[in-house]
Motif scaffolding. Structure first.
Motif, PDB file in Angstrom:
ATOM      1  N   LEU A 187       0.843  -1.187   0.000  1.00 34.37           N
ATOM      2  CA  LEU A 187       0.000   0.000   0.000  1.00 34.37           C
ATOM      3  C   LEU A 187       0.879   1.237   0.000  1.00 34.37           C
ATOM      4  CD1 LEU A 187      -2.540  -1.082   2.767  1.00 34.37           C
ATOM      5  CD2 LEU A 187      -2.813  -1.267   0.302  1.00 34.37           C
ATOM      6  N   SER A 188       0.580   2.176  -0.894  1.00 30.58           N
ATOM      7  CA  SER A 188       1.373   3.388  -1.002  1.00 30.58           C
ATOM      8  C   SER A 188       0.470   4.610  -0.898  1.00 30.58           C
ATOM      9  CB  SER A 188       2.120   3.401  -2.336  1.00 30.58           C
ATOM     10  OG  SER A 188       2.815   4.605  -2.475  1.00 30.58           O
ATOM     11  N   LYS A 189       0.785   5.481   0.050  1.00 30.62           N
ATOM     12  CA  LYS A 189       0.072   6.757   0.188  1.00 30.62           C
ATOM     13  C   LYS A 189       1.014   7.910  -0.136  1.00 30.62           C
ATOM     14  CE  LYS A 189      -3.125   5.152   3.710  1.00 30.62           C
ATOM     15  NZ  LYS A 189      -3.599   5.327   5.076  1.00 30.62           N
ATOM     16  N   GLY A 190       2.030   7.618  -0.883  1.00 29.90           N
ATOM     17  CA  GLY A 190       3.053   8.593  -1.224  1.00 29.90           C
ATOM     18  C   GLY A 190       4.403   7.903  -1.221  1.00 29.90           C
ATOM     19  N   LYS A 191       5.436   8.626  -1.630  1.00 29.41           N
ATOM     20  CA  LYS A 191       6.761   8.014  -1.751  1.00 29.41           C
ATOM     21  C   LYS A 191       7.319   7.549  -0.408  1.00 29.41           C
ATOM     22  CE  LYS A 191      11.120   8.477  -4.038  1.00 29.41           C
ATOM     23  NZ  LYS A 191      11.892   9.147  -5.021  1.00 29.41           N
ATOM     24  N   ARG A 192       7.035   8.259   0.663  1.00 23.69           N
ATOM     25  CA  ARG A 192       7.597   7.928   1.976  1.00 23.69           C
ATOM     26  C   ARG A 192       6.665   7.081   2.845  1.00 23.69           C
ATOM     27  NH1 ARG A 192      12.894   9.136   1.905  1.00 23.69           N
ATOM     28  NH2 ARG A 192      13.292  11.169   1.040  1.00 23.69           N
ATOM     29  N   ASP A 193       5.440   6.890   2.443  1.00 23.00           N
ATOM     30  CA  ASP A 193       4.475   6.161   3.263  1.00 23.00           C
ATOM     31  C   ASP A 193       4.038   4.882   2.552  1.00 23.00           C
ATOM     32  OD1 ASP A 193       2.781   5.465   5.286  1.00 23.00           O
ATOM     33  OD2 ASP A 193       1.244   6.943   4.797  1.00 23.00           O
ATOM     34  N   ILE A 194       4.845   3.837   2.707  1.00 18.18           N
ATOM     35  CA  ILE A 194       4.571   2.557   2.055  1.00 18.18           C
ATOM     36  C   ILE A 194       4.452   1.485   3.128  1.00 18.18           C
ATOM     37  CG2 ILE A 194       5.463   0.817   0.472  1.00 18.18           C
ATOM     38  CD1 ILE A 194       6.976   3.140  -0.904  1.00 18.18           C
ATOM     39  N   LYS A 195       3.393   0.699   3.033  1.00 21.88           N
ATOM     40  CA  LYS A 195       3.184  -0.391   3.986  1.00 21.88           C
ATOM     41  C   LYS A 195       3.034  -1.697   3.237  1.00 21.88           C
ATOM     42  CE  LYS A 195       1.311   2.452   7.559  1.00 21.88           C
ATOM     43  NZ  LYS A 195       0.227   2.792   8.418  1.00 21.88           N
ATOM     44  N   LEU A 196       3.580  -2.758   3.829  1.00 21.41           N
ATOM     45  CA  LEU A 196       3.452  -4.100   3.281  1.00 21.41           C
ATOM     46  C   LEU A 196       2.383  -4.843   4.061  1.00 21.41           C
ATOM     47  CD1 LEU A 196       7.232  -5.032   3.014  1.00 21.41           C
ATOM     48  CD2 LEU A 196       5.766  -4.073   1.243  1.00 21.41           C
ATOM     49  N   CYS A 197       1.439  -5.427   3.357  1.00 25.14           N
ATOM     50  CA  CYS A 197       0.403  -6.251   3.989  1.00 25.14           C
ATOM     51  C   CYS A 197       0.797  -7.703   3.800  1.00 25.14           C
ATOM     52  CB  CYS A 197      -0.957  -5.994   3.357  1.00 25.14           C
ATOM     53  SG  CYS A 197      -1.530  -4.324   3.612  1.00 25.14           S
ATOM     54  N   LEU A 198       0.936  -8.415   4.902  1.00 25.24           N
ATOM     55  CA  LEU A 198       1.312  -9.816   4.843  1.00 25.24           C
ATOM     56  C   LEU A 198       0.076 -10.700   4.766  1.00 25.24           C
ATOM     57  CD1 LEU A 198       4.147  -9.819   7.522  1.00 25.24           C
ATOM     58  CD2 LEU A 198       4.322  -9.412   5.077  1.00 25.24           C
ATOM     59  N   LYS A 199       0.247 -11.928   4.354  1.00 24.83           N
ATOM     60  CA  LYS A 199      -0.860 -12.875   4.236  1.00 24.83           C
ATOM     61  C   LYS A 199      -1.499 -13.165   5.589  1.00 24.83           C
ATOM     62  CE  LYS A 199       0.826 -14.862   0.003  1.00 24.83           C
ATOM     63  NZ  LYS A 199       1.376 -15.992  -0.709  1.00 24.83           N
ATOM     64  N   SER A 200      -0.768 -12.906   6.665  1.00 22.50           N
ATOM     65  CA  SER A 200      -1.293 -13.112   8.016  1.00 22.50           C
ATOM     66  C   SER A 200      -2.174 -11.950   8.471  1.00 22.50           C
ATOM     67  CB  SER A 200      -0.141 -13.287   9.006  1.00 22.50           C
ATOM     68  OG  SER A 200       0.662 -12.118   9.028  1.00 22.50           O
ATOM     69  N   GLY A 201      -2.238 -10.864   7.669  1.00 20.53           N
ATOM     70  CA  GLY A 201      -3.032  -9.694   8.014  1.00 20.53           C
ATOM     71  C   GLY A 201      -2.236  -8.587   8.685  1.00 20.53           C
ATOM     72  N   GLN A 202      -0.995  -8.836   9.031  1.00 23.01           N
ATOM     73  CA  GLN A 202      -0.153  -7.825   9.667  1.00 23.01           C
ATOM     74  C   GLN A 202       0.382  -6.854   8.618  1.00 23.01           C
ATOM     75  OE1 GLN A 202       2.232 -10.993  11.329  1.00 23.01           O
ATOM     76  NE2 GLN A 202       1.821 -10.215  13.385  1.00 23.01           N
ATOM     77  N   THR A 203       0.628  -5.615   9.051  1.00 27.36           N
ATOM     78  CA  THR A 203       1.219  -4.618   8.151  1.00 27.36           C
ATOM     79  C   THR A 203       2.553  -4.166   8.716  1.00 27.36           C
ATOM     80  OG1 THR A 203       0.056  -2.802   9.223  1.00 27.36           O
ATOM     81  CG2 THR A 203      -0.996  -3.779   7.300  1.00 27.36           C
ATOM     82  N   ILE A 204       3.499  -3.922   7.819  1.00 24.12           N
ATOM     83  CA  ILE A 204       4.837  -3.481   8.201  1.00 24.12           C
ATOM     84  C   ILE A 204       5.207  -2.305   7.320  1.00 24.12           C
ATOM     85  CG2 ILE A 204       7.267  -4.124   8.304  1.00 24.12           C
ATOM     86  CD1 ILE A 204       6.325  -6.999   8.724  1.00 24.12           C
TER      87      ILE A 204
ATOM     88  N   ASN B  67      15.252   0.023   1.187  1.00 21.80           N
ATOM     89  CA  ASN B  67      15.375  -1.002   0.146  1.00 21.80           C
ATOM     90  C   ASN B  67      14.133  -1.139  -0.736  1.00 21.80           C
ATOM     91  OD1 ASN B  67      17.963  -1.672   1.102  1.00 21.80           O
ATOM     92  ND2 ASN B  67      17.109  -3.120   2.557  1.00 21.80           N
ATOM     93  N   LEU B  68      13.470  -0.037  -1.034  1.00 18.79           N
ATOM     94  CA  LEU B  68      12.245  -0.088  -1.835  1.00 18.79           C
ATOM     95  C   LEU B  68      12.492  -0.689  -3.215  1.00 18.79           C
ATOM     96  CD1 LEU B  68       9.277   0.534  -2.390  1.00 18.79           C
ATOM     97  CD2 LEU B  68       9.956   2.860  -2.991  1.00 18.79           C
ATOM     98  N   GLU B  69      13.513  -0.218  -3.920  1.00 18.70           N
ATOM     99  CA  GLU B  69      13.783  -0.725  -5.272  1.00 18.70           C
ATOM    100  C   GLU B  69      14.180  -2.200  -5.246  1.00 18.70           C
ATOM    101  OE1 GLU B  69      12.970   0.860  -8.007  1.00 18.70           O
ATOM    102  OE2 GLU B  69      12.275   2.457  -6.692  1.00 18.70           O
ATOM    103  N   GLN B  70      14.989  -2.567  -4.278  1.00 12.83           N
ATOM    104  CA  GLN B  70      15.386  -3.968  -4.144  1.00 12.83           C
ATOM    105  C   GLN B  70      14.163  -4.836  -3.836  1.00 12.83           C
ATOM    106  OE1 GLN B  70      18.272  -4.671  -1.070  1.00 12.83           O
ATOM    107  NE2 GLN B  70      18.393  -6.854  -1.493  1.00 12.83           N
ATOM    108  N   PHE B  71      13.272  -4.328  -3.001  1.00 14.78           N
ATOM    109  CA  PHE B  71      12.048  -5.068  -2.658  1.00 14.78           C
ATOM    110  C   PHE B  71      11.175  -5.271  -3.894  1.00 14.78           C
ATOM    111  CE2 PHE B  71       7.572  -5.125  -1.455  1.00 14.78           C
ATOM    112  CZ  PHE B  71       7.563  -6.279  -0.690  1.00 14.78           C
ATOM    113  N   ARG B  72      10.982  -4.212  -4.673  1.00 13.86           N
ATOM    114  CA  ARG B  72      10.172  -4.316  -5.894  1.00 13.86           C
ATOM    115  C   ARG B  72      10.771  -5.354  -6.867  1.00 13.86           C
ATOM    116  NH1 ARG B  72       8.826   2.027  -6.936  1.00 13.86           N
ATOM    117  NH2 ARG B  72       6.984   2.118  -5.595  1.00 13.86           N
TER     118      ARG B  72
END
Length: 144
Positions: A111-128, A133-138
């Motif tokens: 989920l992205s609400k802008g360049k600095r506000d990115i959250k990852l939603c995991l299959k367990s429902g947790q968000t991080i 490492n944004l480019e490496q992650f992508r």
């Protein structure tokens, strides 16, 4: 018993040399992958629970401890996040913030609400929150 028999050295895992790799680059890559841990041990009461690293959703830093989060909850182990990161396969795990290492196999969406506000939603429902490492992650998500 003669003195020579008492001083006989029995080869152990530490003293036995692995066979030379004769499979070229493919074999070298397999050898490198074997250096990474496959399980972590966590003390839970009087028991020690062994957790397969492939089943870990993410590792979270908590002072001198690391929280290991899997599908069954979380446990603490007494190691730093830097020590754990060095033992994990970079093909499956990425450091997404100062306090979190994520298994890319368990990322459901980003989920992205802008360049600095990115959250990852995991299959367990947790968000991080992803802070590095944004480019490496992508790239990892695209090719995994």
């Amino acid at each position: 018993m003669p003195l020579e028999e008492k001083q006989k050295v029995v080869p152990t895992a530490a003293t036995v040399q692995p066979p030379a790799c004769s499979q070229g680059v493919k074999g070298v890559a397999a050898d490198r992958e074997q250096r990474y841990i496959t399980k972590v041990a966590a003390r839970v009461g009087k028991k020690i629970r062994f957790i397969r690293v492939a089943e870990v959703h993410f590792f979270g830093g908590s002072g001198n401890y690391v929280e290991v989060h899997d599908g069954q909850g979380s446990v603490l182990i007494r190691e730093s996040l830097n020590e754990i990161e060095a033992k994990l396969s970079p093909r499956k795990f990425i450091r997404v913030s100062r306090t979190a290492i994520v298994n890319v196999d368990f990322v459901d969406e980003m989920l992205s609400k802008g360049k600095r506000d990115i959250k990852l939603c995991l299959k367990s429902g947790q968000t991080i929150k992803l802070t590095r490492n944004l480019e490496q992650f992508r790239a990892m998500i695209q090719y995994s």
